[in-house]
Design an enzyme around this catalytic site. Structure first.
Site, mmCIF file in Angstrom:
data_model
loop_
_atom_site.group_PDB
_atom_site.id
_atom_site.type_symbol
_atom_site.label_atom_id
_atom_site.label_comp_id
_atom_site.label_asym_id
_atom_site.label_seq_id
_atom_site.Cartn_x
_atom_site.Cartn_y
_atom_site.Cartn_z
ATOM 1 C CE LYS A 1 -0.053 1.222 4.722
ATOM 2 N NZ LYS A 1 -0.653 1.698 5.904
ATOM 3 C CG HIS B 1 -4.607 -1.550 7.337
ATOM 4 N ND1 HIS B 1 -3.990 -2.412 6.461
ATOM 5 C CD2 HIS B 1 -3.661 -0.691 7.756
ATOM 6 C CE1 HIS B 1 -2.721 -2.089 6.374
ATOM 7 N NE2 HIS B 1 -2.494 -1.036 7.139
#
Lengths: 507, 301
Positions: free
Chosen positions: A169, A261
């Site tokens: 990410k 997340h």
């Protein structure tokens, strides 16, 4: 000929671990924090546990004037400092024989030629079999040139062998950029050979959410709008941005944490039971639930954002975000973000999912709290149940991994008095110590080509699709609200829940 | 650690509860009971190993030292809860008539409704499942390599006495070897026509590996002797090629495979805590061990 496969393998033989086939891994960005603190130690830990293939080789690529030994020294230091398992000289020697370093810029044709020759040599000398994984531990802005170079120098595909690319990410900073990034990767690598690492998904406790939900009888009947009042998903950090100003400014909490997340946690908590636990079924269920997720409106009342101000955090005097090195005093980047998501399906109709994340909050904690409705009738006097709130099931993701169940119990004594009590389950030290670190598991899965724990680009795009309107809304509304460091965020976040008569849990 | 002299199971159980309450956390997160049937001399080491394994599998560890059977019965115990790990431990010493009824001491101390494993770190009964203590357990762990009596035939006797739930650490020690051999054969699917296993003269693991290879591959497997430590070489032979794993120092192995350069591989001998932890990971029947044990008995008869 052995027709029926390997006679030494038997599906009933569950002791045998999976060992990856011959391969190597090339790391771009060897000097970064990610490589030194996570990737390299995980590679050593895998070697120590005997899970790397014989001849496994690790190639570093960076703009440094280094020889193979200098690279080995960097790995050595990072392993000594960060590896989870004990340092064993013989393991180290075996592993370090496979270290190579290629110096060069990402636009340097000569360097990529050298890289190709290095990999060909490894295939020859160490039998890596033409299987190579490229770990892009570099800023996403550099993906395009590196991917183009890999293609141009014939590194992106092999004959009778695999090539995989691993990215971390952020997967873009909004829907458009995520699509662009995916196009860049997709032009060169098939979607099955792109592995997006969200290290949360490698954590035992996150996988345990699925076990808890689908292996038990007693939770699933309650897991719906009839019994659940709301869900709170929290990822709080006690630290500030530290030295990551360059990365963080302009990105902010929502892009950094919520998009990946928290959305993944939401998907795992809210999804329907998959027909099986293979990658494809899991992905389909996650996609389904993410496509039914929408933001609660109006955004001015269903979201909150903040910026930490100077204050005292855990007994330490700390500076505010705007005073951090490398942050412009006019920055509107949020360090706290909270949003309200509704999942529009029969199971979850009317149950808000509150997602929040922030830096410099009360303590470091990640958890999912499913808060149940109050009992429809309480055959006790109002005084007796004054201290009774709502039942809750909390999945503690980190630290102190485990489950907490909160319910009412009689206070010992003569009067009938009921208060909340907590029942804790912590799976000993096993989720923290003996079990592999998330990166170990994920790197092994990359080398095995086993994709269940990696988000696919469809999921990434769906998450952006949910988040984009919030980002646009905030961009048009001036500055985030300041909150004192070491507290649980800005007042607007409390107001956001108070409007519905709810409060944030103190995790 | 609290010392209880001339005590009973009920007092030991009460002390567990008191110890937990004292530590401020009366909740139990334990998932199984491990009985360690041990001799006085090996007790310290064995209890430490069982406690280390219970980091991965939080357990109530009951060490049982059966002493001299003469004289009046006496039960003594050292009771404690772990500091730094999630379990509880009691080291119980029996003397006098009670040594013949050790199971009566252990039974009240088993955790409710959860599995029981028993481990004999050194000498073990000839038929673990028929042993009064062994009968209490779903998992009976022996170690044919650590036994002090009739060492050459210990493994064979264990295999002959095999019933569901029995297991031997000699088998556990093989897991990394078996994984490496299976992975090598995945990569190089040669048609194996013969195999050989080399190890110390008395090596139950080597004997089990012979049985496993013979059973799975259905080819002749020869057994050779070396100075060790433990297993030193395994060869899978086809008509033209071979896969060979050599490990002379008990730490690092070299893998020879057809058409690929020789490669070193970490293959360290594991400590007892790691072996125990592997055994406690699954408590259902190990089908492959069952087949291998039965096959070993067939091969010898």
């Amino acid at each position: 000929m052995i027709v029926a496969g390997n006679p030494l393998r038997d599906p009933r033989d569950r002791r045998l671990p999976r060992i990856a086939g011959p391969c190597s891994m090339v790391i771009f960005g060897v000097t970064g924090d990610l490589s030194r603190k996570k990737v390299m130690p995980a590679v050593y830990d895998l070697a120590n546990r005997g899970l790397l293939p014989p001849g496994f080789s690790l190639v570093g690529f960076a703009r440094r004037d280094w020889a193979d030994q200098d690279f080995a020294q960097i790995v050595h230091d990072s392993v000594k400092e960060h590896a989870r398992t004990e340092f064993r000289q013989e393991v180290w020697e075996q592993l370090s024989e496979g270290f190579r370093f290629v110096a060069g810029d990402f636009d340097d044709d000569v360097a990529f030629d050298t890289l190709r020759r290095t990999l060909e040599q490894l295939d020859q000398e160490r039998g890596t079999g033409g299987n190579h994984a490229f770990y892009l531990a570099i800023p996403p802005g550099l993906f395009a040139p590196v991917i183009a170079q890999l293609k141009e120098h014939g590194l992106a595909e092999g004959e009778d062998s695999w090539r995989r690319v691993v990215v971390e990410k952020p997967f873009g900073h909004d829907l458009d950029s995520a699509r662009e990034l995916n196009d860049v990767l997709g032009q060169v690598f098939t979607s099955g050979s792109v592995f997006r690492i969200d290290h949360y998904l490698g954590k035992e406790t996150v996988q345990n959410i699925l076990a808890m939900r689908f292996a038990n009888t007693m939770f699933e009947p309650l897991w719906n709008a009839n019994y659940v009042d709301h869900v709170q998903i929290t990822m709080a950090e006690d630290i500030g941005i530290g030295g990551r100003a360059g990365y963080y400014d302009g990105i902010g909490a929502a892009r950094d944490v919520i998009q990946n997340h928290l959305m993944q946690l939401l998907a795992l908590v809210a999804m329907e039971e998959p027909p099986s636990f293979d990658a494809e079924s899991l992905r389909l269920e996650k996609e389904k639930v993410l496509s039914s997720a929408v933001l609660a409106k109006p955004l001015s009342r269903s979201t909150a954002r903040g910026q930490y101000d100077a204050g005292w955090a855990g007994g330490e005097k700390v500076e505010g975000f705007l005073a951090e090195d490398g942050i412009k005093p006019t920055s509107t980047t949020e360090t706290y973000a909270a949003i309200t998501v509704l999942v529009e399906n029969r199971r979850w109709a009317g149950v808000p999912f509150y997602l929040r994340t922030g830096k410099r909050l009360g303590r470091r904690v990640t958890e999912v709290a499913v808060v149940f409705k109050r009992a429809p009738h309480l055959p006790f006097s109002e005084l007796a149940t004054e201290e009774l709130t709502q039942n809750a099931l909390v999945v503690r993701v980190q630290p102190d991994e485990g489950l907490t169940l909160r319910f009412g119990s009689k206070v010992p004594g003569t009067a009938m008095e009921i208060r909340d009590v907590s029942m804790d389950f912590a799976y000993g030290g096993s989720f923290t110590e003996s079990s592999p670190e998330a990166y170990e598991r994920l790197i092994l899965d990359v080398l095995l080509g086993d994709p269940p724990l990696f988000p696919r680009h469809e999921e990434v795009e769906l998450s952006w699709q949910i988040l984009d309107p919030v980002l646009a809304h905030w961009a048009s509304r001036g500055k985030p609200e300041p909150y004192e460091s070491g507290t649980w965020g800005p007042k607007s976040a409390d107001d956001m829940l108070a409007r519905h008569g709810r409060t944030w849990r103190r995790p | 650690m609290i010392e209880l002299t001339n005590t009973t199971s009920a007092e030991i159980a009460a002390e567990f509860v008191r110890a937990r309450t004292r530590s401020g956390s009366p909740a139990m997160g334990m998932v199984l009971t491990v009985i360690v049937a041990v001799r006085e001399d090996d007790a310290t080491e064995a209890m430490a190993a069982a406690q280390a394994a219970s980091r991965e599998h939080p357990a109530r560890v009951l060490g049982l030292i059966v002493g001299d059977g003469r004289g009046t019965s006496q039960v003594d115990a050292q009771v404690g809860i772990g500091s730094g790990w999630g379990g509880e431990t009691a080291l119980i010493r029996l003397r006098g008539e009670v040594v013949k009824h050790a199971e009566s001491v252990v039974l009240p101390l088993l955790l409710p409704d959860s599995p029981v494993a028993i481990w004999w770190p050194t000498d073990h009964p000839a038929d673990p499942a028929a042993d009064p203590l062994g009968r209490l357990a779903q998992r009976r762990i022996t170690d044919s390599a650590a036994t002090t009596r009739r060492r050459t035939t210990a493994l064979e006797r264990q295999c002959a006495a095999y019933v569901r739930g029995n297991t031997d650490l000699a088998w556990t020690r093989l897991t990394p070897w078996r994984a490496l051999l299976a992975a090598a054969l995945d990569q190089h699917p040669i048609k194996v026509v013969a195999a050989s296993v080399t190890g110390e003269r008395i090596s139950p693991s080597a004997d089990l590996l012979v049985a496993w290879l013979n059973h799975r591959l259905r080819v002749p497997v020869t057994r050779h002797t070396s100075a060790g430590p433990g297993l030193t070489e395994v060869v899978l032979q086809s008509r033209e090629e071979e896969i060979r794993i050599c490990r002379t120092d008990g730490k690092l192995a070299t893998l020879h495979t057809p058409g690929a350069p020789d490669r070193p591989m970490a293959l360290a001998r594991r400590g007892v805590p790691a072996l125990l932890a592997e055994e406690l990971r699954r408590l259902d029947e190990d089908d492959i061990y069952a087949e291998t044990a039965r096959h070993l008995v067939r091969m010898r008869s």
